[in-house]
Design a protein around this motif. Structure first.
Motif, mmCIF file in Angstrom:
data_model
loop_
_atom_site.group_PDB
_atom_site.id
_atom_site.type_symbol
_atom_site.label_atom_id
_atom_site.label_comp_id
_atom_site.label_asym_id
_atom_site.label_seq_id
_atom_site.Cartn_x
_atom_site.Cartn_y
_atom_site.Cartn_z
ATOM 1 N N PHE A 8 0.868 -1.195 0.000
ATOM 2 C CA PHE A 8 0.000 0.000 0.000
ATOM 3 C C PHE A 8 0.892 1.228 0.000
ATOM 4 N N THR A 9 0.544 2.208 -0.801
ATOM 5 C CA THR A 9 1.193 3.516 -0.775
ATOM 6 C C THR A 9 0.097 4.569 -0.779
ATOM 7 N N GLY A 10 0.067 5.396 0.254
ATOM 8 C CA GLY A 10 -0.967 6.420 0.382
ATOM 9 C C GLY A 10 -0.786 7.172 1.674
ATOM 10 N N THR A 11 -1.831 7.762 2.157
ATOM 11 C CA THR A 11 -1.744 8.546 3.390
ATOM 12 C C THR A 11 -2.153 7.708 4.592
ATOM 13 N N LEU A 12 -1.657 8.127 5.728
ATOM 14 C CA LEU A 12 -2.079 7.480 6.960
ATOM 15 C C LEU A 12 -3.571 7.725 7.193
ATOM 16 N N GLY A 13 -4.058 8.853 6.691
ATOM 17 C CA GLY A 13 -5.480 9.144 6.819
ATOM 18 C C GLY A 13 -6.345 8.112 6.124
ATOM 19 N N ALA A 14 -5.893 7.613 4.952
ATOM 20 C CA ALA A 14 -6.647 6.575 4.243
ATOM 21 C C ALA A 14 -6.699 5.300 5.067
ATOM 22 N N ALA A 15 -5.588 4.972 5.715
ATOM 23 C CA ALA A 15 -5.577 3.794 6.577
ATOM 24 C C ALA A 15 -6.522 3.983 7.762
ATOM 25 N N LEU A 16 -6.552 5.208 8.308
ATOM 26 C CA LEU A 16 -7.460 5.490 9.420
ATOM 27 C C LEU A 16 -8.920 5.385 8.992
ATOM 28 N N ASP A 17 -9.205 5.825 7.783
ATOM 29 C CA ASP A 17 -10.586 5.853 7.305
ATOM 30 C C ASP A 17 -11.051 4.526 6.737
ATOM 31 N N GLY A 18 -10.142 3.580 6.537
ATOM 32 C CA GLY A 18 -10.519 2.297 5.935
ATOM 33 C C GLY A 18 -10.678 2.361 4.443
ATOM 34 N N THR A 19 -10.048 3.363 3.823
ATOM 35 C CA THR A 19 -10.170 3.510 2.371
ATOM 36 C C THR A 19 -8.867 3.194 1.650
ATOM 37 N N ALA A 20 -7.904 2.644 2.342
ATOM 38 C CA ALA A 20 -6.614 2.335 1.726
ATOM 39 C C ALA A 20 -6.785 1.242 0.666
ATOM 40 N N ALA A 21 -6.143 1.424 -0.451
ATOM 41 C CA ALA A 21 -6.194 0.433 -1.540
ATOM 42 C C ALA A 21 -5.074 -0.579 -1.335
ATOM 43 N N LEU A 22 -5.339 -1.564 -0.502
ATOM 44 C CA LEU A 22 -4.346 -2.572 -0.149
ATOM 45 C C LEU A 22 -4.306 -3.648 -1.238
ATOM 46 N N SER A 23 -3.138 -3.999 -1.690
ATOM 47 C CA SER A 23 -3.004 -5.032 -2.726
ATOM 48 C C SER A 23 -2.320 -6.273 -2.171
ATOM 49 N N ILE A 24 -2.787 -7.464 -2.669
ATOM 50 C CA ILE A 24 -2.184 -8.741 -2.272
ATOM 51 C C ILE A 24 -1.892 -9.533 -3.537
ATOM 52 N N ASP A 25 -0.663 -9.899 -3.731
ATOM 53 C CA ASP A 25 -0.259 -10.683 -4.896
ATOM 54 C C ASP A 25 0.445 -11.939 -4.389
ATOM 55 N N ALA A 26 -0.281 -13.101 -4.440
ATOM 56 C CA ALA A 26 0.237 -14.355 -3.874
ATOM 57 C C ALA A 26 0.618 -15.321 -4.985
ATOM 58 N N ASP A 27 1.640 -16.140 -4.738
ATOM 59 C CA ASP A 27 2.081 -17.121 -5.728
ATOM 60 C C ASP A 27 2.722 -18.294 -4.989
#
Length: 591
Positions: A431-450
């Motif tokens: 994730f790359t963004g603001t701490l505010g996005a993490a606080l608000d639950g709007t962070a665009a978290l990505s998961i790439d599994a293999d």
């Protein structure tokens, strides 16, 4: 007999020594006439120059006593006094007074500028009652007297600056006034924790008394109505204030700095490969998979662009003020504009007591409390905004491993089969963004599994362990986006909100002693300080010790006015009463 008080001290008598005083405004307004009343037959009183009136006038800037010491006899504090006899001879006191343009034998005009360094020059112990006189930086406090054989007398005292007489009133721009006097109150106040010193600040003051003795004697002796200008007493006070030297205020800045450092330490716990965010993500991945599998996390979590102390630096340097109360966080002082809380100090009736009661003083504490509450709210808001705007970068790898297992022999006589443990899959979580996005639950978290390695051996081991295939496990991990985001929001919110809540409590703890200290001063003031403006001894309500000569025979009364009287009472009951800017005109005696 008429008495008039005006708000502005517009007397032309007060001027710097180097600038001759313009006194025609005080004498030309009085008609000079010769008059005869039928009841006195051929008696004539001539109201022109050379008529032979005797008169006295004086101006004194500072008088009274401090801690029982009578200031009046001290030579360095001597008043300006003129005494004119009927023959036109004048007594000038002090003898070295400055002649400002006398016209003997008809008129005499002198000044004795008050030496603003006199109090430090004389051997007087003023501990606790330090007096820094107004205008010491800009000019001289003048003491003025004018007497004439036509029966006029003028006394004046007050402040002049380098350009001439200072007109003191409510409307005088502060920029045109000199620094205020400071009268130390620490000697009369009880000791108060957090307060090093308390000063009463007195703005520029001035007073003038003008007397047309001829017109007044006509009224007193023959009943002829004197004009309103026969007696004119003016005074002016630029303001009153209170200044507290309060180390407890100075402690606010250091206290906030420490609290911000503590907040920063709490936020730092979120970052790093072993921080709260990384640990939480690893734990949630681990929890979503069968218990026999293990998850390890590597990589980094970082916060950049965060300057917590810088975000509040302006709030720590700018004074807090509502126009009445000013709290200087850097200097550690509290200034109170008492004038703004009191009825006008000017235009007051003679002998008006300035009442310092709960109605006047309690709002001081309330205003200070509101200022400080607003300030702490602003600090928390500024820090919250700074945290929300910080850049949060999550770059983690979650590695899922399966343990080895020994499989019993399929047929008797065969040895057991041992399968070694393997890394099953890895998941890049970013994730790359603001701490505010993490606080608000709007962070665009990505998961790439293999899968890690070959699928066949991995699935063999997983089957031996009774677990789903690696494909199934990959689906489970890649489906954790919402779960991991929820956990991230909880972790960040608990940490940041908790730290800000702790900081708010710390700030409240810093403010409370300031309000307590200020309240201690305010509670004590009414019992140790008394103030009176427009002091006129011949009028009702005059304070004890204020005297003026009454009319007698063919002499007028003495007309005196003082701009301000300050009374102080210490713990032993010792009273100090100091009068600032006193002007006296009269008596005037008929020829």
């Amino acid at each position: 007999m008429r008495n008039r008080t005006r708000s502005a001290v517009a007397f032309a008598a007060v001027a710097i020594v180097a600038v001759p005083l313009t006194v025609t405004a005080t004498t030309a307004a009085w008609n000079t006439t010769e008059w005869v009343h039928s009841q006195v037959g051929t008696s004539t009183i001539d109201c022109t120059d050379g008529a032979g009136f005797a008169s006295v006038a004086s101006g004194r800037f500072l008088s009274g006593s401090l801690l029982g010491l009578n200031l009046d006899p001290i030579a360095e504090l001597e008043q300006m006094r003129l005494a004119l006899d009927g023959a036109g001879d004048v007594t000038v006191s002090p003898g070295d007074a400055i002649d400002l343009g006398s016209a003997p034998p008809d008129e005499y005009v002198y000044a004795n500028p008050f030496d603003v360094t006199a109090l430090s020059a004389i051997n007087v112990d003023l501990t606790g009652f330090t007096v820094g006189l107004p205008g010491a930086q800009l000019g001289a406090v003048n003491q003025y007297a004018n007497v004439a054989t036509d029966g006029t007398a003028v006394g004046a005292s007050g402040l002049v600056n380098d350009s001439g007489a200072v007109l003191v009133s409510d409307a005088t721009p502060p920029a045109s006034l000199p620094a205020p006097a400071r009268v130390g109150l620490s000697g009369v106040l009880p000791g108060i924790a957090g307060i090093a010193d308390v000063d009463l600040e007195i703005g520029a003051v001035a007073a003038s008394s003008q007397l047309d003795g001829c017109a007044l004697l006509r009224e007193e002796l023959w009943g002829e109505t004197a004009p309103a200008t026969a007696i004119v007493r003016d005074y002016g006070i630029a303001g009153l204030g209170l200044q507290l030297d309060a180390p407890v205020v100075g402690g606010l800045v250091s206290g906030v700095t420490d609290a911000v450092d503590t907040l920063g330490d709490a936020v730092d716990l979120l970052t790093g490969p072993g921080g709260l965010i990384a640990s939480g993500i690893g734990a949630q991945v681990d929890l979503a998979l069968p218990g026999v599998l293990t998850t390890s996390v590597s990589g980094d979590v970082s916060l950049t662009g965060l300057d917590l102390l810088g975000s509040v630096s302006g709030l720590l340097s700018a004074p807090l003020t509502d126009g009445v109360i000013t709290i200087d966080l850097q200097d550690g002082t509290i200034d109170v504009d008492l004038d703004a809380l009191l009825p006008s100090l000017n235009d007051a009736a003679p002998n008006t007591e300035v009442v310092l009661n709960d109605t006047v003083l309690n709002p001081i504490v309330d205003r200070a409390g509101l200022l400080l509450d607003t300030w702490t709210t602003q600090i928390v808001a500024a820090l919250t905004a700074e945290l929300r705007e910080a850049s949060l970068v999550i770059d983690l790898e979650a590695l899922v491993a399966a343990p080895g297992i020994t499989i019993p022999p399929i047929l008797p006589g065969l040895p057991p089969v041992t399968l070694l443990g393997l890394d099953v899959l890895s998941a890049d979580i970013a994730f790359t963004g603001t701490l505010g996005a993490a606080l608000d639950g709007t962070a665009a978290l990505s998961i790439d599994a293999d899968v890690v390695g070959l699928v066949g051996p991995v699935n063999t081991l997983l089957a031996a362990l009774g677990l789903p295939t690696v494909t199934d496990l990959l689906g489970v991990v890649e489906g954790l986006t919402a779960t991991l985001l929820s956990g991230l929001t909880t972790t960040v919110s608990d940490t940041v909100t908790g730290a800000l809540t702790t900081l708010g409590g710390t700030l409240a703890g810093l403010v409370t002693p300031v309000i307590t200290a200020l309240g201690g001063v305010i509670d004590a003031l009414p019992s140790v300080v008394s103030l009176m403006v427009n002091v006129q001894p011949d009028q009702p309500g005059a304070p004890p010790g204020a005297t003026a000569l009454p009319a007698s025979g063919d002499s007028t009364a003495q007309y005196r006015v003082s701009a301000l009287r300050l009374g102080l009472v210490d713990a032993l009951g010792t009273v100090a009463a100091v009068t600032l800017a006193t002007a006296t005109a009269g008596p005037v005696t008929a020829p």
